[in-house]
Enzyme design. Structure first.
Site, PDB file in Angstrom:
ATOM      1  N   HIS A 139     -27.894 -28.331 -11.211  1.00 36.95           N
ATOM      2  CA  HIS A 139     -28.819 -27.249 -10.854  1.00 36.95           C
ATOM      3  C   HIS A 139     -28.045 -25.931 -10.649  1.00 36.95           C
ATOM      4  O   HIS A 139     -28.442 -24.888 -11.187  1.00 36.95           O
ATOM      5  CB  HIS A 139     -29.578 -27.650  -9.583  1.00 36.95           C
ATOM      6  CG  HIS A 139     -30.407 -26.579  -8.978  1.00 36.95           C
ATOM      7  ND1 HIS A 139     -31.781 -26.553  -9.068  1.00 36.95           N
ATOM      8  CD2 HIS A 139     -30.079 -25.465  -8.265  1.00 36.95           C
ATOM      9  CE1 HIS A 139     -32.251 -25.484  -8.449  1.00 36.95           C
ATOM     10  NE2 HIS A 139     -31.239 -24.806  -7.943  1.00 36.95           N
ATOM     11  N   GLU A 140     -26.946 -26.008  -9.919  1.00 39.87           N
ATOM     12  CA  GLU A 140     -26.155 -24.800  -9.660  1.00 39.87           C
ATOM     13  C   GLU A 140     -25.561 -24.252 -10.965  1.00 39.87           C
ATOM     14  O   GLU A 140     -25.525 -23.038 -11.181  1.00 39.87           O
ATOM     15  CB  GLU A 140     -25.040 -25.095  -8.648  1.00 39.87           C
ATOM     16  CG  GLU A 140     -25.524 -25.532  -7.271  1.00 39.87           C
ATOM     17  CD  GLU A 140     -26.464 -24.529  -6.619  1.00 39.87           C
ATOM     18  OE1 GLU A 140     -26.292 -23.317  -6.822  1.00 39.87           O
ATOM     19  OE2 GLU A 140     -27.397 -24.965  -5.926  1.00 39.87           O
ATOM     20  N   HIS A 143     -27.970 -22.156 -12.836  1.00 40.85           N
ATOM     21  CA  HIS A 143     -28.081 -20.756 -12.406  1.00 40.85           C
ATOM     22  C   HIS A 143     -27.036 -19.878 -13.108  1.00 40.85           C
ATOM     23  O   HIS A 143     -27.270 -18.698 -13.349  1.00 40.85           O
ATOM     24  CB  HIS A 143     -27.913 -20.640 -10.887  1.00 40.85           C
ATOM     25  CG  HIS A 143     -29.124 -21.029 -10.095  1.00 40.85           C
ATOM     26  ND1 HIS A 143     -30.377 -20.505 -10.342  1.00 40.85           N
ATOM     27  CD2 HIS A 143     -29.271 -21.872  -9.046  1.00 40.85           C
ATOM     28  CE1 HIS A 143     -31.244 -21.016  -9.464  1.00 40.85           C
ATOM     29  NE2 HIS A 143     -30.605 -21.857  -8.681  1.00 40.85           N
ATOM     30  N   GLU A 198     -35.523 -20.899  -9.872  1.00 37.43           N
ATOM     31  CA  GLU A 198     -35.311 -22.239  -9.308  1.00 37.43           C
ATOM     32  C   GLU A 198     -35.901 -23.319 -10.219  1.00 37.43           C
ATOM     33  O   GLU A 198     -35.300 -24.370 -10.418  1.00 37.43           O
ATOM     34  CB  GLU A 198     -35.921 -22.343  -7.899  1.00 37.43           C
ATOM     35  CG  GLU A 198     -35.238 -21.481  -6.848  1.00 37.43           C
ATOM     36  CD  GLU A 198     -33.785 -21.863  -6.562  1.00 37.43           C
ATOM     37  OE1 GLU A 198     -33.208 -22.686  -7.294  1.00 37.43           O
ATOM     38  OE2 GLU A 198     -33.227 -21.300  -5.615  1.00 37.43           O
TER      39      GLU A 198
HETATM   40 ZN   LIG Z   1     -31.189 -22.971  -7.023  1.00 36.81          ZN
END
Ligand SMILES: [Zn+2]
Length: 259
Positions: A139-140, A143, A198
């Site tokens: 997830h990171e 980004h 997100e």
């Molecule tokens: Zn996030």
């Protein structure tokens, strides 16, 4: 700023990112109204950083954070676990990544535009299941891959320039003082991502697990674990149960759709 304060600041960052927020991390939120007005000035907007400069700024800010936080040595159990998991990820989806553990008990992780991924021992304790941990790391990385973290660094840089004045901040990344770089890094990793960002990062986390032969449902379990932290930590991110639950159901739908 003391080391403890620094840790607290960092904790806020990942916490908000991981548990999600319904609030958009708009440029205006980062800059404030005066900052945004100032950012409209030609002198400031002329400071827009190129991609290469944002990467450079990210690398410098991480070097600073690594000095101010307890980085796990290579022979530490946490470092060994992360190194094993990430051994095939130095080149990942067009990015060049590096990984380190911060030996702090906070539940946190973040990634920076230069490809630095920092994982906190508290998150690793919460997720002894490697796939769950990797869902958060994925997830990171998402980004970074989608440029969300670059946006935050750009905004933090402009905000700093608006506050301190173009001359004071130097005008180029190379001329920034270490203290300014540290402050920009903190602001950038503390900024809230928008809901859309997100969602995109959540989906990237699922794809990331699949790419590495891991169970995509681990992303759901990981999100539920993070949501269950609500109320235990004293950070603003933790009072958005509905947001976390919406994210869980979106993850479930996304996993089912891609099956
Ligand atoms: Zn996030």
């Amino acid at each position: 700023m003391t080391r403890d304060m620094k840790r607290f600041v960092l904790t806020m960052a990942g916490a908000m990112c991981l548990a999600g927020s319904a609030h958009a991390g708009k440029l205006s939120d980062l800059l404030g109204s005066q900052g945004l007005k100032d950012a409209g000035n030609t002198a400031i907007t002329g400071l827009a950083l190129t991609d290469a400069q944002v990467v450079e700024l990210g690398a410098k800010s991480v070097a600073q954070m690594d000095q101010e936080n307890p980085v796990a040595p290579a022979d530490n159990a946490y470092a060994k676990r992360l190194a094993k998991l990430a051994q095939n990820m130095t080149r990942e989806d067009g990015l060049t990544l590096n990984f380190k553990v911060y030996l702090v008990k906070d539940v946190n992780a973040f990634a920076v535009p230069d490809g630095s991924v920092r994982v906190f021992a508290g998150l690793m304790d919460l997720m002894p299941d490697d796939a769950e941990l990797m869902s958060v790391i994925g997830h990171e990385i998402g980004h970074v891959k989608y440029g969300h973290s670059k946006e935050h660094y750009r905004a933090a840089y402009l905000s700093s320039a608006a506050r301190k004045g173009v001359a004071a901040i130097g005008g180029t990344v190379g001329k920034l003082a270490a203290s300014d770089i540290g402050a920009i890094g903190e602001a950038a990793v503390n900024a809230k991502f928008s809901r859309a960002n997100e969602t995109q990062a959540d989906e990237y986390g699922v794809d990331f697990l699949r790419r590495h032969g891991m169970d995509p449902n681990a992303s759901v379990r990981g999100m539920q674990k993070l949501a269950s932290q609500d109320g235990k930590a004293k950070t603003s991110f933790l009072d958005d149960h509905p947001a976390s639950q919406e994210r869980v159901s979106h993850l479930q739908k996304y996993i089912a759709r891609k099956r």
